[in-house]
Design a protein around this motif. Structure first.
Motif, PDB file in Angstrom:
ATOM      1  N   ARG A 383       0.914  -1.701  -0.253  1.00  0.00           N
ATOM      2  CA  ARG A 383      -0.018   0.123   0.176  1.00  0.00           C
ATOM      3  C   ARG A 383       0.947   1.265  -0.127  1.00  0.00           C
ATOM      4  N   GLY A 384       2.089   1.083   0.996  1.00  0.00           N
ATOM      5  CA  GLY A 384       3.291   2.730   0.655  1.00  0.00           C
ATOM      6  C   GLY A 384       3.213   2.779  -0.723  1.00  0.00           C
ATOM      7  N   VAL A 385       3.773   1.801  -1.393  1.00  0.00           N
ATOM      8  CA  VAL A 385       4.184   1.907  -2.679  1.00  0.00           C
ATOM      9  C   VAL A 385       3.663   2.338  -3.459  1.00  0.00           C
ATOM     10  N   ILE A 386       2.200   1.641  -3.511  1.00  0.00           N
ATOM     11  CA  ILE A 386       0.989   2.298  -4.532  1.00  0.00           C
ATOM     12  C   ILE A 386       1.047   3.851  -4.024  1.00  0.00           C
ATOM     13  N   MET A 387       0.461   4.208  -3.103  1.00  0.00           N
ATOM     14  CA  MET A 387       0.379   5.234  -2.028  1.00  0.00           C
ATOM     15  C   MET A 387       1.037   6.868  -2.427  1.00  0.00           C
ATOM     16  N   THR A 388       2.064   6.100  -2.386  1.00  0.00           N
ATOM     17  CA  THR A 388       3.315   7.692  -2.526  1.00  0.00           C
ATOM     18  C   THR A 388       3.771   7.663  -3.734  1.00  0.00           C
ATOM     19  N   GLN A 389       3.274   6.314  -4.511  1.00  0.00           N
ATOM     20  CA  GLN A 389       3.803   6.920  -6.491  1.00  0.00           C
ATOM     21  C   GLN A 389       4.771   6.172  -6.758  1.00  0.00           C
ATOM     22  N   THR A 390       5.392   5.274  -6.204  1.00  0.00           N
ATOM     23  CA  THR A 390       6.562   5.071  -6.475  1.00  0.00           C
ATOM     24  C   THR A 390       7.023   4.426  -6.653  1.00  0.00           C
ATOM     25  N   GLY A 391       5.934   3.461  -7.360  1.00  0.00           N
ATOM     26  CA  GLY A 391       6.219   2.765  -8.259  1.00  0.00           C
ATOM     27  C   GLY A 391       4.782   1.201  -7.943  1.00  0.00           C
ATOM     28  N   ASP A 392       3.945   1.009  -9.314  1.00  0.00           N
ATOM     29  CA  ASP A 392       2.693   0.245  -9.702  1.00  0.00           C
ATOM     30  C   ASP A 392       2.668  -1.323  -9.037  1.00  0.00           C
ATOM     31  N   THR A 393       4.510  -1.901  -9.047  1.00  0.00           N
ATOM     32  CA  THR A 393       3.902  -3.273  -8.520  1.00  0.00           C
ATOM     33  C   THR A 393       3.446  -3.165  -7.066  1.00  0.00           C
ATOM     34  N   GLY A 394       2.566  -4.131  -6.797  1.00  0.00           N
ATOM     35  CA  GLY A 394       1.773  -4.206  -5.220  1.00  0.00           C
ATOM     36  C   GLY A 394       0.343  -4.307  -5.213  1.00  0.00           C
ATOM     37  N   LEU A 395       0.120  -3.448  -6.448  1.00  0.00           N
ATOM     38  CA  LEU A 395      -0.948  -3.211  -6.325  1.00  0.00           C
ATOM     39  C   LEU A 395      -2.347  -4.164  -7.067  1.00  0.00           C
ATOM     40  N   ASP A 396      -1.582  -5.389  -7.322  1.00  0.00           N
ATOM     41  CA  ASP A 396      -2.289  -6.371  -8.068  1.00  0.00           C
ATOM     42  C   ASP A 396      -2.161  -7.297  -6.229  1.00  0.00           C
ATOM     43  N   ALA A 397      -1.201  -7.636  -5.586  1.00  0.00           N
ATOM     44  CA  ALA A 397      -1.486  -8.040  -4.487  1.00  0.00           C
ATOM     45  C   ALA A 397      -2.580  -7.791  -3.785  1.00  0.00           C
ATOM     46  N   MET A 398      -2.590  -5.994  -3.295  1.00  0.00           N
ATOM     47  CA  MET A 398      -3.373  -5.716  -2.509  1.00  0.00           C
ATOM     48  C   MET A 398      -5.043  -6.302  -3.404  1.00  0.00           C
ATOM     49  N   GLY A 399      -5.307  -5.394  -4.633  1.00  0.00           N
ATOM     50  CA  GLY A 399      -6.221  -6.188  -4.823  1.00  0.00           C
ATOM     51  C   GLY A 399      -6.807  -7.998  -5.138  1.00  0.00           C
ATOM     52  N   GLU A 400      -5.669  -8.021  -5.360  1.00  0.00           N
ATOM     53  CA  GLU A 400      -6.432  -9.765  -4.689  1.00  0.00           C
ATOM     54  C   GLU A 400      -6.809 -10.365  -3.469  1.00  0.00           C
ATOM     55  N   TYR A 401      -6.034  -9.372  -2.739  1.00  0.00           N
ATOM     56  CA  TYR A 401      -6.738 -10.058  -1.449  1.00  0.00           C
ATOM     57  C   TYR A 401      -7.962  -9.222  -0.889  1.00  0.00           C
ATOM     58  N   MET A 402      -7.449  -7.858  -1.093  1.00  0.00           N
ATOM     59  CA  MET A 402      -9.169  -7.283  -0.845  1.00  0.00           C
ATOM     60  C   MET A 402     -10.121  -7.773  -1.556  1.00  0.00           C
ATOM     61  N   VAL A 403     -10.144  -8.167  -2.673  1.00  0.00           N
ATOM     62  CA  VAL A 403     -11.112  -9.388  -3.495  1.00  0.00           C
ATOM     63  C   VAL A 403     -11.390 -10.696  -2.747  1.00  0.00           C
ATOM     64  N   LYS A 404     -11.048 -11.160  -2.225  1.00  0.00           N
ATOM     65  CA  LYS A 404     -10.978 -12.587  -1.803  1.00  0.00           C
ATOM     66  C   LYS A 404     -11.932 -12.774  -0.596  1.00  0.00           C
ATOM     67  N   PHE A 405     -11.601 -11.450   0.653  1.00  0.00           N
ATOM     68  CA  PHE A 405     -12.533 -11.397   1.999  1.00  0.00           C
ATOM     69  C   PHE A 405     -13.548 -10.380   1.632  1.00  0.00           C
ATOM     70  N   MET A 406     -13.365  -9.589   1.073  1.00  0.00           N
ATOM     71  CA  MET A 406     -14.493  -8.299   0.620  1.00  0.00           C
ATOM     72  C   MET A 406     -15.452  -8.755  -0.682  1.00  0.00           C
ATOM     73  N   SER A 407     -15.407  -9.324  -1.509  1.00  0.00           N
ATOM     74  CA  SER A 407     -16.216  -9.677  -2.043  1.00  0.00           C
ATOM     75  C   SER A 407     -18.060  -9.621  -1.355  1.00  0.00           C
ATOM     76  N   GLY A 408     -17.516 -10.392  -0.386  1.00  0.00           N
ATOM     77  CA  GLY A 408     -19.119 -11.278  -0.099  1.00  0.00           C
ATOM     78  C   GLY A 408     -19.739 -10.695   0.993  1.00  0.00           C
ATOM     79  N   TYR A 409     -18.774  -9.337   1.310  1.00  0.00           N
ATOM     80  CA  TYR A 409     -19.358  -8.427   2.739  1.00  0.00           C
ATOM     81  C   TYR A 409     -20.831  -7.477   1.955  1.00  0.00           C
ATOM     82  N   PRO A 410     -21.948  -7.282   2.944  1.00  0.00           N
ATOM     83  CA  PRO A 410     -22.498  -6.843   1.790  1.00  0.00           C
ATOM     84  C   PRO A 410     -22.785  -5.379   2.534  1.00  0.00           C
ATOM     85  N   GLY A 411     -23.395  -5.238   0.821  1.00  0.00           N
ATOM     86  CA  GLY A 411     -22.887  -3.683  -0.227  1.00  0.00           C
ATOM     87  C   GLY A 411     -22.128  -3.738  -0.282  1.00  0.00           C
ATOM     88  N   LEU A 412     -20.935  -5.028  -0.905  1.00  0.00           N
ATOM     89  CA  LEU A 412     -19.655  -5.157  -1.900  1.00  0.00           C
ATOM     90  C   LEU A 412     -19.872  -6.461  -2.467  1.00  0.00           C
TER      91      LEU A 412
END
Length: 469
Positions: A383-412
């Protein structure tokens, strides 16, 4: 990652000096017990000054001991060794991610490689063998293991800079030389003749330790396997971040005063902490105090509560750098964020307990908080690398993790989460996440972050120790 190294520095010596200091200090033969040998040498070095060492040397040697031809030979040989050392170090630092590999090794492996370097230097053709150790007080296991092993990297960096700075034999300043250079005549000429002895020992230490480390990398030794797995299966910035974090960990349990909370590092050398004898003998834990004054001040509370002691302090491994996973924040942006990413950054800085903010289709805020401490740390590094704009690597790992654990959350849902991430980080975000999901399935992993934590457990343990942060 790092190529094999051959040692081409063996040369004929014009003369051998007899063992003086090793005999005086009754040093154990290194072939019998390397650990005891090193411990005895470090004690001898700590208790000696430049004047002590020179006094012992001049009992045997005089101004005529080094004829001009031998001095010239020593300087030529030193130049050859210096060039070889510079070539090897430049290759390691430029091509092999050497510093990251070193910092990720456990302390026992680091100590073993440093000992191999010291043994190699003592057995190298340096005229005075292991006695040269007394002329290099900074080349000790304790110094080189300081700051989680950064002491060793700093030393190698200094050797490389000095070796590349001059075509003549370059001098590596050390505390022994500074002491010796202030001594009066008639030792000045003799001190100058010690120069090749000091430099040969330091550079042969570098060669021998590098040979040991690169040998383990090449042969994938048991102690190196876990680190190599991390290097080969992790984005470089994640490995570097973990190595830097690991270098802040303490190797020994923290001792701190129960009253003022200061550690020996805070107070300085020479202080002896006291231990509550009742707690130690009857309750099997240790409570430390830096002084009788602190013990008296704390007595009313300690008498009633007993407390838990500092010997088993769950935070003992950490220095001053990382005291909480909350410290792995967002930090200032080095580029330009999208308006959606800017809102995310502001919300994360305002609430550091949250790992990410997600939004339902109706705009309701959902706080994503990771319970697993290892996953939280890796997620936040990405998250630190992505949010500071020092690179775009890591965005896929963050997204994959959130999609797995939060896709079934009410409203998501998967689509809602992917749409938000595209708004924050670019239209190609969905494709990046889908590519990583395919790779994770091919490798039999649930997500990249979970798989990485499992694979790296033989280096960092089960990560449960992060739960105290």
């Amino acid at each position: 990652m790092a190529s094999a190294i051959e040692d081409h520095t063996t040369v004929e010596k014009p003369i051998d000096l007899p063992p003086l200091l090793s005999k005086k200090f009754n040093i154990t033969d290194v072939k019998q017990d390397a650990l005891k040998w090193n411990k005895e040498w470090e004690a001898a070095i700590a208790s000696s000054t430049a004047a002590d060492v020179l006094k012992e040397m001049t009992y045997f040697l005089d101004d005529s001991f080094f004829p001009p031809t031998d001095i010239e030979f020593l300087h030529q040989d030193l130049r050859s060794v210096q060039d070889r050392v510079a070539e090897i170090l430049r290759s390691l630092f430029d091509e092999g991610h050497f510093d990251t590999i070193w910092l990720l090794l456990n302390v026992a492996e680091k100590r073993r490689h440093i000992l191999e370097g010291l043994k190699g230097a003592s057995e190298a053709p340096t005229l005075w063998g292991q006695d040269c150790r007394a002329l290099c007080p900074e080349v000790t296991v304790s110094n080189l293991l300081s700051q989680g092993g950064k002491g060793f990297i700093d030393f190698l960096t200094r050797v490389l800079e000095i070796s590349e700075s001059s075509i003549k034999p370059a001098f590596l300043p050390n505390s022994w030389w500074e002491q010796a250079s202030n001594l009066p005549n008639p030792w000045n000429k003799f001190i100058g003749e010690c120069f090749p002895l000091i430099e040969h020992h330091a550079r042969h230490f570098v060669l021998s330790s590098a040979l040991s480390i690169v040998g383990d990398i090449t042969n994938r030794s048991e102690g190196m396997k876990g680190v190599l797995h991390i290097m080969e299966n992790t984005e470089g910035y994640v490995a570097r971040s973990l190595a830097q974090a690991k270098s802040t960990f303490r190797d020994k349990p923290l001792i701190r005063c129960e009253n003022c909370t200061k550690t020996p590092e805070d107070i300085g050398q020479g202080v002896r902490f006291m231990v509550c004898s009742v707690c130690k003998t009857k309750l099997s834990f240790e409570v430390h105090y830096c002084s009788q004054s602190c013990q008296k001040q704390d007595w009313s509370l300690h008498k009633r509560l007993g407390l838990s002691g500092t010997k088993g302090d769950s935070l003992w491994a950490f220095g001053r750098g990382l005291t909480s996973l909350r410290d792995i924040g967002v930090n200032p942006c080095k580029g330009k964020r999208s308006p959606a990413a800017e809102r995310q950054a502001e919300m994360l800085e305002a609430n550091r307990n949250v790992d990410y903010f997600l939004f339902t289709a109706s705009g309701e805020t959902v706080r994503f908080v990771i319970d697993d401490p290892g996953a939280k740390m890796i997620f936040r590094i990405n998250r630190g690398v992505i949010m500071t704009q020092t690179g775009d690597t890591g965005l896929d790992a963050m997204g994959e993790y959130m999609v797995k654990f939060m896709s079934g959350y009410p409203g998501l849902s998967r689509d809602i989460i992917l749409k938000q991430l595209c708004e924050e980080h670019g239209a190609d975000t969905t494709n990046k996440i889908m590519r990583l999901e395919r790779k994770s399935r091919e490798r039999g992993k649930s997500t990249f972050i979970e798989g990485w934590l499992k694979d790296s457990s033989n280096v960092f343990g089960d990560w449960a120790w992060l739960g105290s942060l």
